[in-house]
Write a protein that holds these residues in place. Structure first.
Motif, PDB file in Angstrom:
ATOM      1  N   THR A 188      11.718   1.522   4.363  1.00 16.60           N
ATOM      2  CA  THR A 188      11.388   2.789   3.704  1.00 16.60           C
ATOM      3  C   THR A 188      12.074   2.878   2.347  1.00 16.60           C
ATOM      4  O   THR A 188      11.453   3.248   1.336  1.00 16.60           O
ATOM      5  N   ASP A 189      13.351   2.523   2.299  1.00 16.26           N
ATOM      6  CA  ASP A 189      14.082   2.547   1.031  1.00 16.26           C
ATOM      7  C   ASP A 189      13.489   1.538   0.046  1.00 16.26           C
ATOM      8  O   ASP A 189      13.382   1.816  -1.156  1.00 16.26           O
ATOM      9  N   VAL A 190      13.113   0.368   0.557  1.00 18.37           N
ATOM     10  CA  VAL A 190      12.521  -0.658  -0.301  1.00 18.37           C
ATOM     11  C   VAL A 190      11.212  -0.153  -0.911  1.00 18.37           C
ATOM     12  O   VAL A 190      10.978  -0.285  -2.119  1.00 18.37           O
ATOM     13  N   TYR A 191      10.355   0.442  -0.091  1.00 22.64           N
ATOM     14  CA  TYR A 191       9.077   0.940  -0.586  1.00 22.64           C
ATOM     15  C   TYR A 191       9.275   2.075  -1.585  1.00 22.64           C
ATOM     16  O   TYR A 191       8.546   2.179  -2.580  1.00 22.64           O
ATOM     17  N   ASP A 192      10.241   2.942  -1.333  1.00 24.41           N
ATOM     18  CA  ASP A 192      10.513   4.037  -2.268  1.00 24.41           C
ATOM     19  C   ASP A 192      10.954   3.491  -3.621  1.00 24.41           C
ATOM     20  O   ASP A 192      10.537   3.986  -4.678  1.00 24.41           O
ATOM     21  N   ASP A 193      11.796   2.456  -3.600  1.00 25.28           N
ATOM     22  CA  ASP A 193      12.245   1.831  -4.852  1.00 25.28           C
ATOM     23  C   ASP A 193      11.070   1.192  -5.595  1.00 25.28           C
ATOM     24  O   ASP A 193      10.976   1.285  -6.828  1.00 25.28           O
ATOM     25  N   LEU A 194      10.185   0.543  -4.852  1.00 18.60           N
ATOM     26  CA  LEU A 194       9.045  -0.121  -5.480  1.00 18.60           C
ATOM     27  C   LEU A 194       8.049   0.891  -6.047  1.00 18.60           C
ATOM     28  O   LEU A 194       7.423   0.642  -7.085  1.00 18.60           O
ATOM     29  N   ALA A 195       7.893   2.018  -5.372  1.00 24.46           N
ATOM     30  CA  ALA A 195       7.027   3.075  -5.900  1.00 24.46           C
ATOM     31  C   ALA A 195       7.582   3.599  -7.225  1.00 24.46           C
ATOM     32  O   ALA A 195       6.838   3.800  -8.197  1.00 24.46           O
ATOM     33  N   ALA A 196       8.885   3.802  -7.262  1.00 25.05           N
ATOM     34  CA  ALA A 196       9.523   4.273  -8.503  1.00 25.05           C
ATOM     35  C   ALA A 196       9.386   3.236  -9.617  1.00 25.05           C
ATOM     36  O   ALA A 196       9.155   3.581 -10.786  1.00 25.05           O
ATOM     37  N   ARG A 197       9.498   1.960  -9.253  1.00 20.19           N
ATOM     38  CA  ARG A 197       9.354   0.885 -10.247  1.00 20.19           C
ATOM     39  C   ARG A 197       7.950   0.883 -10.838  1.00 20.19           C
ATOM     40  O   ARG A 197       7.762   0.712 -12.047  1.00 20.19           O
ATOM     41  N   ALA A 198       6.953   1.089  -9.995  1.00 18.11           N
ATOM     42  CA  ALA A 198       5.569   1.137 -10.485  1.00 18.11           C
ATOM     43  C   ALA A 198       5.373   2.300 -11.452  1.00 18.11           C
ATOM     44  O   ALA A 198       4.711   2.163 -12.491  1.00 18.11           O
ATOM     45  N   ARG A 199       5.943   3.457 -11.108  1.00 19.43           N
ATOM     46  CA  ARG A 199       5.822   4.622 -12.008  1.00 19.43           C
ATOM     47  C   ARG A 199       6.473   4.331 -13.351  1.00 19.43           C
ATOM     48  O   ARG A 199       5.948   4.722 -14.402  1.00 19.43           O
ATOM     49  N   THR A 223       2.443   5.459  -0.307  1.00 19.65           N
ATOM     50  CA  THR A 223       2.887   5.944  -1.621  1.00 19.65           C
ATOM     51  C   THR A 223       3.129   4.776  -2.560  1.00 19.65           C
ATOM     52  O   THR A 223       2.705   4.793  -3.725  1.00 19.65           O
ATOM     53  N   MET A 224       3.822   3.747  -2.051  1.00 23.25           N
ATOM     54  CA  MET A 224       4.070   2.561  -2.874  1.00 23.25           C
ATOM     55  C   MET A 224       2.758   1.929  -3.321  1.00 23.25           C
ATOM     56  O   MET A 224       2.583   1.579  -4.492  1.00 23.25           O
ATOM     57  N   ARG A 225       1.820   1.794  -2.382  1.00 26.23           N
ATOM     58  CA  ARG A 225       0.544   1.174  -2.697  1.00 26.23           C
ATOM     59  C   ARG A 225      -0.218   1.976  -3.751  1.00 26.23           C
ATOM     60  O   ARG A 225      -0.831   1.403  -4.668  1.00 26.23           O
ATOM     61  N   ALA A 226      -0.195   3.295  -3.629  1.00 26.23           N
ATOM     62  CA  ALA A 226      -0.922   4.138  -4.581  1.00 26.23           C
ATOM     63  C   ALA A 226      -0.346   3.982  -5.989  1.00 26.23           C
ATOM     64  O   ALA A 226      -1.093   3.887  -6.975  1.00 26.23           O
ATOM     65  N   GLU A 227       0.980   3.963  -6.091  1.00 25.99           N
ATOM     66  CA  GLU A 227       1.609   3.811  -7.401  1.00 25.99           C
ATOM     67  C   GLU A 227       1.306   2.436  -7.992  1.00 25.99           C
ATOM     68  O   GLU A 227       1.006   2.308  -9.187  1.00 25.99           O
ATOM     69  N   ALA A 228       1.370   1.404  -7.161  1.00 29.08           N
ATOM     70  CA  ALA A 228       1.093   0.052  -7.645  1.00 29.08           C
ATOM     71  C   ALA A 228      -0.379  -0.123  -8.004  1.00 29.08           C
ATOM     72  O   ALA A 228      -0.717  -0.820  -8.964  1.00 29.08           O
ATOM     73  N   GLU A 229      -1.257   0.535  -7.247  1.00 31.44           N
ATOM     74  CA  GLU A 229      -2.682   0.423  -7.547  1.00 31.44           C
ATOM     75  C   GLU A 229      -3.013   1.048  -8.901  1.00 31.44           C
ATOM     76  O   GLU A 229      -3.944   0.607  -9.586  1.00 31.44           O
ATOM     77  N   SER A 230      -2.239   2.050  -9.301  1.00 30.44           N
ATOM     78  CA  SER A 230      -2.443   2.636 -10.633  1.00 30.44           C
ATOM     79  C   SER A 230      -2.183   1.580 -11.712  1.00 30.44           C
ATOM     80  O   SER A 230      -2.904   1.517 -12.719  1.00 30.44           O
ATOM     81  N   LEU A 231      -1.169   0.747 -11.497  1.00 29.35           N
ATOM     82  CA  LEU A 231      -0.903  -0.363 -12.424  1.00 29.35           C
ATOM     83  C   LEU A 231      -2.080  -1.335 -12.439  1.00 29.35           C
ATOM     84  O   LEU A 231      -2.519  -1.793 -13.491  1.00 29.35           O
ATOM     85  N   PHE A 232      -2.579  -1.647 -11.238  1.00 28.13           N
ATOM     86  CA  PHE A 232      -3.685  -2.589 -11.099  1.00 28.13           C
ATOM     87  C   PHE A 232      -4.941  -2.073 -11.804  1.00 28.13           C
ATOM     88  O   PHE A 232      -5.596  -2.812 -12.562  1.00 28.13           O
ATOM     89  N   VAL A 233      -5.291  -0.819 -11.572  1.00 33.76           N
ATOM     90  CA  VAL A 233      -6.498  -0.235 -12.167  1.00 33.76           C
ATOM     91  C   VAL A 233      -6.391  -0.221 -13.687  1.00 33.76           C
ATOM     92  O   VAL A 233      -7.359  -0.534 -14.400  1.00 33.76           O
ATOM     93  N   ARG A 234      -5.220   0.109 -14.182  1.00 33.87           N
ATOM     94  CA  ARG A 234      -5.030   0.140 -15.640  1.00 33.87           C
ATOM     95  C   ARG A 234      -5.203  -1.264 -16.230  1.00 33.87           C
ATOM     96  O   ARG A 234      -5.838  -1.429 -17.280  1.00 33.87           O
TER      97      ARG A 234
END
Length: 206
Positions: free
Chosen positions: A80-91, A141-152
């Protein structure tokens, strides 16, 4: 007149104080167990002794099992902590002027994070696929944030229009799993996946 001694009225303030203290103890024990688990798994891998984790946290094994009934529950709490960190990194990467490179930076961060200790990558691959897992909210949440990077990156032409983000993430998870024992090879595999295995063939006669 009734002279029967009356029981003292319950002190609700004392009950609330006791409840808050108990809850604080529970939170502290959980935090100590997660810290101990991370330290133990970093050293010995995800198959390390849970008794050793409890000992390092300064609690009994029964306390560990009350918080985390199975080893997978403990791993998912750490993830959970890992995914939260990765979501923040994507943002943080989303405003980058180079969308393709931002996506690659995030994928490398993903692989690095989920190979933090031996056995972690396999758990990640499971949760990426299982929408019923307890961890899925954090994963989503992590996937959604990372997918925003992918779509862009896709909109700017850095990623092929036919590419699919779930496939990209599954590929990154597979690379993480394959390179868990040899993290130095992960970057080469990510670069290979990004550029493709076959070089474009020349069209003779043009």
């Amino acid at each position: 007149m009734d002279d029967t001694p009356q029981a003292p009225a319950p002190d609700h303030r004392l009950a609330r104080t006791r409840t808050r203290t108990e809850r604080a103890d529970v939170r502290r024990n959980r935090a100590r167990l997660l810290t101990a688990a991370r330290e133990t798994f970093l050293r010995d891998g995800a198959d390390a002794s849970l008794e050793g984790v409890a000992r390092l946290a300064g609690v009994g094994i029964g306390t560990l099992y009350r918080h985390f009934p199975t080893r997978q529950d403990l791993l998912e709490a750490l993830l959970t902590d890992v995914y939260d960190d990765l979501a923040a990194r994507a943002r943080d990467l989303l405003p980058s002027p180079e969308p393709g490179e931002a996506l690659m930076t995030w994928l490398r961060a993903f692989i690095s994070h989920v190979t933090e200790f031996r056995g972690m990558a396999a758990s990640v691959l499971v949760t990426l696929r299982d929408e019923r897992s307890d961890l899925f909210h954090s994963c989503r949440t992590m996937r959604a944030e990372a997918e925003s990077l992918f779509v862009r990156a896709q909109k700017t032409g850095d990623v092929p229009a036919a590419a699919d983000f779930p496939d990209v993430l599954t590929l990154a998870g597979a690379i993480a799993m394959a390179t868990e024992q040899q993290p130095a090879t992960a970057d080469r595999l990510v670069s290979l996946a990004a550029t493709g295995l076959l070089s474009p063939k020349p069209h003779y006669g043009q």
